[in-house]
Scaffold this active site. Structure first.
Site, mmCIF file in Angstrom:
data_model
loop_
_atom_site.group_PDB
_atom_site.id
_atom_site.type_symbol
_atom_site.label_atom_id
_atom_site.label_comp_id
_atom_site.label_asym_id
_atom_site.label_seq_id
_atom_site.Cartn_x
_atom_site.Cartn_y
_atom_site.Cartn_z
ATOM 1 N N SER A 31 0.842 -1.201 0.000
ATOM 2 C CA SER A 31 0.000 0.000 0.000
ATOM 3 C C SER A 31 0.874 1.246 0.000
ATOM 4 O O SER A 31 1.835 1.325 0.759
ATOM 5 C CB SER A 31 -0.868 0.041 1.255
ATOM 6 O OG SER A 31 -1.652 -1.105 1.335
ATOM 7 N N HIS A 62 -5.320 -2.173 -5.524
ATOM 8 C CA HIS A 62 -4.153 -2.915 -6.007
ATOM 9 C C HIS A 62 -4.334 -3.213 -7.487
ATOM 10 O O HIS A 62 -5.310 -3.806 -7.886
ATOM 11 C CB HIS A 62 -4.018 -4.260 -5.284
ATOM 12 C CG HIS A 62 -3.529 -4.137 -3.893
ATOM 13 N ND1 HIS A 62 -2.203 -4.227 -3.573
ATOM 14 C CD2 HIS A 62 -4.180 -3.937 -2.737
ATOM 15 C CE1 HIS A 62 -2.057 -4.082 -2.273
ATOM 16 N NE2 HIS A 62 -3.245 -3.902 -1.740
ATOM 17 N N HIS A 84 -3.105 -12.042 -1.600
ATOM 18 C CA HIS A 84 -3.215 -12.205 -0.141
ATOM 19 C C HIS A 84 -3.879 -13.530 0.211
ATOM 20 O O HIS A 84 -4.825 -13.961 -0.457
ATOM 21 C CB HIS A 84 -4.045 -11.068 0.463
ATOM 22 C CG HIS A 84 -3.395 -9.726 0.370
ATOM 23 N ND1 HIS A 84 -3.619 -8.878 -0.691
ATOM 24 C CD2 HIS A 84 -2.537 -9.085 1.197
ATOM 25 C CE1 HIS A 84 -2.913 -7.767 -0.509
ATOM 26 N NE2 HIS A 84 -2.245 -7.873 0.630
ATOM 27 N N TYR A 86 -5.849 -13.994 2.645
ATOM 28 C CA TYR A 86 -7.244 -13.779 3.069
ATOM 29 C C TYR A 86 -8.216 -13.693 1.899
ATOM 30 O O TYR A 86 -9.427 -13.710 2.087
ATOM 31 C CB TYR A 86 -7.377 -12.523 3.952
ATOM 32 C CG TYR A 86 -6.983 -11.214 3.311
ATOM 33 C CD1 TYR A 86 -7.762 -10.602 2.337
ATOM 34 C CD2 TYR A 86 -5.819 -10.565 3.709
ATOM 35 C CE1 TYR A 86 -7.401 -9.410 1.759
ATOM 36 C CE2 TYR A 86 -5.435 -9.364 3.144
ATOM 37 C CZ TYR A 86 -6.230 -8.795 2.164
ATOM 38 O OH TYR A 86 -5.860 -7.612 1.593
ATOM 39 N N GLU A 87 -7.682 -13.613 0.676
ATOM 40 C CA GLU A 87 -8.575 -13.616 -0.490
ATOM 41 C C GLU A 87 -9.121 -15.010 -0.767
ATOM 42 O O GLU A 87 -10.041 -15.164 -1.567
ATOM 43 C CB GLU A 87 -7.843 -13.083 -1.720
ATOM 44 C CG GLU A 87 -7.523 -11.606 -1.597
ATOM 45 C CD GLU A 87 -6.638 -11.114 -2.734
ATOM 46 O OE1 GLU A 87 -7.183 -10.829 -3.800
ATOM 47 O OE2 GLU A 87 -5.429 -11.035 -2.541
ATOM 48 N N ALA A 114 2.154 -2.418 4.283
ATOM 49 C CA ALA A 114 1.583 -1.567 5.322
ATOM 50 C C ALA A 114 1.425 -2.442 6.555
ATOM 51 O O ALA A 114 1.088 -3.621 6.432
ATOM 52 C CB ALA A 114 0.228 -1.046 4.873
ATOM 53 N N MET A 212 -0.617 -8.525 7.085
ATOM 54 C CA MET A 212 -1.368 -9.669 6.548
ATOM 55 C C MET A 212 -0.729 -10.266 5.300
ATOM 56 O O MET A 212 -1.398 -10.966 4.546
ATOM 57 C CB MET A 212 -2.794 -9.226 6.196
ATOM 58 C CG MET A 212 -3.554 -8.566 7.322
ATOM 59 S SD MET A 212 -5.175 -7.996 6.769
ATOM 60 C CE MET A 212 -5.709 -7.021 8.182
ATOM 61 N N SER A 213 0.559 -9.980 5.060
ATOM 62 C CA SER A 213 1.080 -10.407 3.756
ATOM 63 C C SER A 213 2.469 -11.009 3.722
ATOM 64 O O SER A 213 2.706 -11.967 2.981
ATOM 65 C CB SER A 213 1.091 -9.200 2.804
ATOM 66 O OG SER A 213 1.910 -8.178 3.327
ATOM 67 N N ASN A 236 -0.627 2.790 10.900
ATOM 68 C CA ASN A 236 -1.571 3.025 12.016
ATOM 69 C C ASN A 236 -0.998 2.320 13.227
ATOM 70 O O ASN A 236 -0.168 1.425 13.086
ATOM 71 C CB ASN A 236 -2.945 2.404 11.665
ATOM 72 C CG ASN A 236 -2.822 0.918 11.361
ATOM 73 O OD1 ASN A 236 -2.362 0.529 10.272
ATOM 74 N ND2 ASN A 236 -3.200 0.078 12.309
ATOM 75 N N HIS A 248 -9.394 0.981 6.954
ATOM 76 C CA HIS A 248 -8.606 0.872 5.723
ATOM 77 C C HIS A 248 -8.304 2.273 5.176
ATOM 78 O O HIS A 248 -7.234 2.512 4.603
ATOM 79 C CB HIS A 248 -9.393 0.035 4.699
ATOM 80 C CG HIS A 248 -8.611 -0.299 3.473
ATOM 81 N ND1 HIS A 248 -7.382 -0.926 3.515
ATOM 82 C CD2 HIS A 248 -8.865 -0.084 2.160
ATOM 83 C CE1 HIS A 248 -6.925 -1.082 2.286
ATOM 84 N NE2 HIS A 248 -7.810 -0.585 1.452
#
Ligand code: HPA
Length: 277
Positions: A31, A62, A84, A86-87, A114, A212-213, A236, A248
């Site tokens: 990101s 993306h 990802h 989570y996809e 990120a 997450m990646s 954050n 997000h």
């Protein structure tokens, strides 16, 4: 043949036919760095959807493509948009693009992302060099029959984030006047952000930033013999650190705010680890 390797070689042949290019350095744009691909001397690009058998990225913001080009005279391939876990993909699909970039010839991998700051000394907008990671909360991308052509069954993980490159990057950051934290990245599966209890757990385990990646990508790259560097943009503070809710929108806003500094560090870093500065 191992079906994972078969898929990999099919994708690789599809790329070679369409756009033969031999990168030395591979770059995963997280990101805020998506625009980085426009800053290189572009030789060509290839949408993931045009590569036979390639998993598709669906996350908003993306772009899913490989961009090939040069940073000064260093040949690079950028992943503009990553896959990802989570996809809903199998872990072997999540890391397929990393392995592809290795097959293309890349020896060094720059991972960017990120992440939420767990270390209370961090602030949104900080950049963090990844010293090590905790990946135990997501499945290993190396589960299943080993891809002997890529690397060993039992892969040593002592120096996943190359120590020499880390010291070069720290020196480079000092030279270009960009403050750089260094810490441990922990990968959660997402897509939900963590709970405050999960973040307290992560801090107890020694993590400084949550995302997450990236850890699974580093594993696949290290397994395949690439030298890996990772830089997180702390977009954050992680859940419960300030009491503020996560969004997000905040992640994107901080990533955009920091992107010029992040780009400058990545360019200087690519040149420095390639011995060009
Ligand atoms: N947690 C996990 N992933 C993230 C975060 C976070 O707080 N911020 C950006 N990516």
């Amino acid at each position: 043949m191992n079906p994972i390797y078969e898929k990999l070689t099919r994708c690789y042949e599809s790329i070679r036919q369409k756009l033969p290019f031999e990168p030395k350095t591979a770059l995963v744009l997280g990101s805020g760095l998506g625009g980085y691909a426009d800053s290189i001397r572009v030789e060509g690009s290839l949408d993931y959807q045009d590569i036979e058998g390639f998993p598709r990225s669906t996350v908003e913001g993306h772009k899913g493509r490989f961009v090939f080009g040069f940073v000064e005279d260093v040949p690079v391939v950028c992943m503009q948009g990553r896959v990802h876990y989570y996809e809903g993909y199998a872990m072997s699909d999540v890391v397929l693009p990393i392995r592809l970039m290795r097959l293309m010839g890349a020896e060094t991998l720059f991972l960017t992302n990120a992440a939420g700051g767990i270390n209370t000394a961090y602030e949104p907008g900080d950049l963090m060099l990844i010293r090590d990671h905790i990946s135990s909360l997501v499945p290993s991308p190396l589960i299943g029959p080993n891809l002997d052509a890529m690397g060993p069954r039992f892969c040593d993980m002592t120096d996943t984030y190359d120590a020499r490159y880390r010291s070069i990057l720290k020196e480079t950051a000092r030279n270009v006047g960009i403050p750089l934290q260094e810490g441990v990245y922990i990968q959660f599966s997402g897509p939900q952000y963590e709970t405050p209890a999960e973040i307290r757990m992560a801090r107890t385990l020694g993590a400084d930033a949550a995302g997450m990646s990236t850890a699974c990508e580093a594993i696949a790259a290290h397994h395949a013999g690439m030298r890996v560097c990772g830089i997180s943009c702390i977009t954050n503070m992680a859940a419960g650190v300030t009491g503020k809710q996560l969004s997000h929108a905040e992640v994107q806003e901080t990533a955009d705010r920091v992107s010029l500094r992040f780009q400058k560090l990545v360019t200087a870093g690519i040149l420095a680890v390639s011995g060009k500065s």
